[in-house]
Design an enzyme around this catalytic site. Structure first.
Site, PDB file in Angstrom:
ATOM      1  NE  ARG A   1      -4.342  -1.582   1.699  1.00  9.91           N
ATOM      2  CZ  ARG A   1      -5.357  -1.794   2.494  1.00  9.91           C
ATOM      3  NH1 ARG A   1      -5.291  -1.421   3.752  1.00  9.91           N
ATOM      4  NH2 ARG A   1      -6.455  -2.363   2.055  1.00  9.91           N
TER       5      ARG A   1
ATOM      6  CE  LYS B   1     -21.005 -13.772   9.334  1.00 13.84           C
ATOM      7  NZ  LYS B   1     -19.840 -13.867  10.166  1.00 13.84           N
TER       8      LYS B   1
ATOM      9  N   GLY C   1      -7.701  -7.098   0.483  1.00 13.63           N
ATOM     10  CA  GLY C   1      -7.959  -7.778   1.756  1.00 13.63           C
ATOM     11  C   GLY C   1      -7.370  -9.170   1.817  1.00 13.63           C
TER      12      GLY C   1
ATOM     13  N   GLY D   1     -13.108  -4.145   0.696  1.00 18.72           N
ATOM     14  CA  GLY D   1     -14.490  -3.658   0.788  1.00 18.72           C
ATOM     15  C   GLY D   1     -14.842  -2.711  -0.338  1.00 18.72           C
TER      16      GLY D   1
END
Length: 401
Positions: free
Chosen positions: A38, A202, A355, A378
């Site tokens: 990053r 999920k 992520g 996200g």
């Protein structure tokens, strides 16, 4: 038609610029940065501003500090790494908008860089507080957002701050531009066959993305913990595996819609099962129909790996978001690692959602083989869902079609 205002489109020569970066990097318990991707990906924008003779103030958050300053969340290690990568001194402020930061910003000369402390040391940052945004805006005549990883959050340094700038003084940095271009191209004009590989624990977090992707993809591969809700929806016994009971109907809808659209949907046919979530537990390989009571699937099995590899062979575009199992434990990482190798070896354009998926790719040693690895998990998911990101919206200028 909207277009994004880019840093190259505005006049920044000799001005003071405030750049919102995403330096939310992983660190070990000794405060050493374990992956500086990053930081590295923010360099083109910073170097461009240096070439334009700007005074540069950088800002980022790191982790989730609770109450004000905490040494463990200080950006000091980031300043050190940045200095090393840029071959020049990066001045570090002791606070965010306090006297030290203001003093150091005031004394900046052209070509110098100041990094202010972790934005989340200020309570107002995550509340999109305008007073904090105004104070931050005083660090630069120009505002540049290059922090894709937080663009899906309406925070002070991302959204509220843009109110203090007009179209000639705010812009997207090169990294942000690249992220948005990749996502938009992926949705609008993918080379076919287009295969989406979706995993993670999920279904709830990925449901909207699945619905948005279905009409656009040729094949959909579902792995990870979320696969069990689909298997349960098909009437399989999944033992103690992860299940989102309330989403069984939604899972059935996705499968039904896929059928109507002619999208081939692949689910695991076998799993690596264990009785508990630990490296010590005994494991067995069982078909997806035969997960014993009291056992849970924690990775895809060898037959699923083969099946998914076959499905990926002819892909021209692959979008991958979410690991195939509990990859943090060696015992249950094989499925994710093998799928990573397989995606890296295809001739497709490969886009990896950030992520956990980026961590898998790095762990598998495949990072250099992927076409593009997003810096925000996200945020990349929300772009694929077709949402307008709060951090990007204010950087769009209206263009009369």
């Amino acid at each position: 038609m909207d277009s994004i205002i880019l840093v190259k489109d505005i006049d920044i020569a000799g001005k003071s610029v405030f750049i919102r970066c995403d330096f939310n990097v992983p660190m070990d318990e000794f405060g050493n940065i374990t992956d500086d991707r990053r930081i590295f990906t923010s360099l083109p924008t910073i170097k461009y501003c240096l070439d334009q003779g700007c005074k540069i103030v950088l800002a980022s958050h790191l982790g989730r500090p609770k109450n004000g300053y905490e040494d463990a969340f200080s950006l000091k290690p980031v300043a050190k790494r940045l200095s090393f990568l840029l071959h020049q001194d990066v001045i570090m402020a002791k606070d965010v908008i306090g006297d030290d930061a203001k003093m150091k910003a005031k004394n900046l000369k052209a070509g110098e860089i100041l990094l202010i402390e972790n934005l989340r040391f200020e309570k107002g940052e995550t509340k999109n507080d305008e007073a904090l945004a105004k104070a931050l805006s005083e660090f630069g005549e120009i505002y540049i957002n290059d922090a894709f990883g937080v663009c899906h959050r309406a925070h002070s340094s991302v959204e509220a701050i843009t109110k203090f700038y007009d179209d000639s003084t705010k812009a997207a940095g090169f990294l942000l531009q690249k992220e948005i271009n990749f996502a938009e191209k992926l949705i609008k004009k993918p080379a076919r066959p287009f295969v989406a590989v979706v995993g993670g624990s999920k279904v709830s977090g990925k449901l909207q993305a699945l619905k948005n992707l279905l009409p656009r993809v040729d094949k959909l591969i579902i792995g990870g913990g979320m696969a069990f809700t689909f298997l349960k929806a098909l009437g399989e016994n999944i033992g103690n595996s992860l299940l989102e009971e309330e989403l069984i109907d939604e899972a059935l809808m996705v499968l039904k819609k896929g059928k109507e659209l002619g999208v081939k949907i692949y689910l695991p046919v076998d799993v690596v099962a264990a009785q508990s979530f630990s490296n010590e537990s005994a494991v067995k390989f069982v078909t997806a129909q035969e997960i014993p009571a009291g056992w849970m699937g924690l990775d895809i099995g060898p037959a699923s790996i083969r099946l998914f590899q076959e499905a990926l062979i002819d892909a021209q575009t692959i979008w991958w978001n979410g690991p195939m199992g509990v990859f943090e434990m060696d015992k249950f990482s094989k499925g994710s690692i093998k799928i990573s190798h397989c995606i890296a070896e295809t001739h497709a354009t490969t886009v990896v959602g950030g992520g956990d998926t980026a961590d898998v790719v790095a762990r598998a040693g495949d990072a250099d083989e992927m076409t593009f690895i997003s810096t925000g998990g996200g945020a990349s998911l929300e772009l694929i869902e077709g949402k307008e990101l709060p951090g990007v919206k204010p950087l769009r200028k209206r263009v009369e079609a």
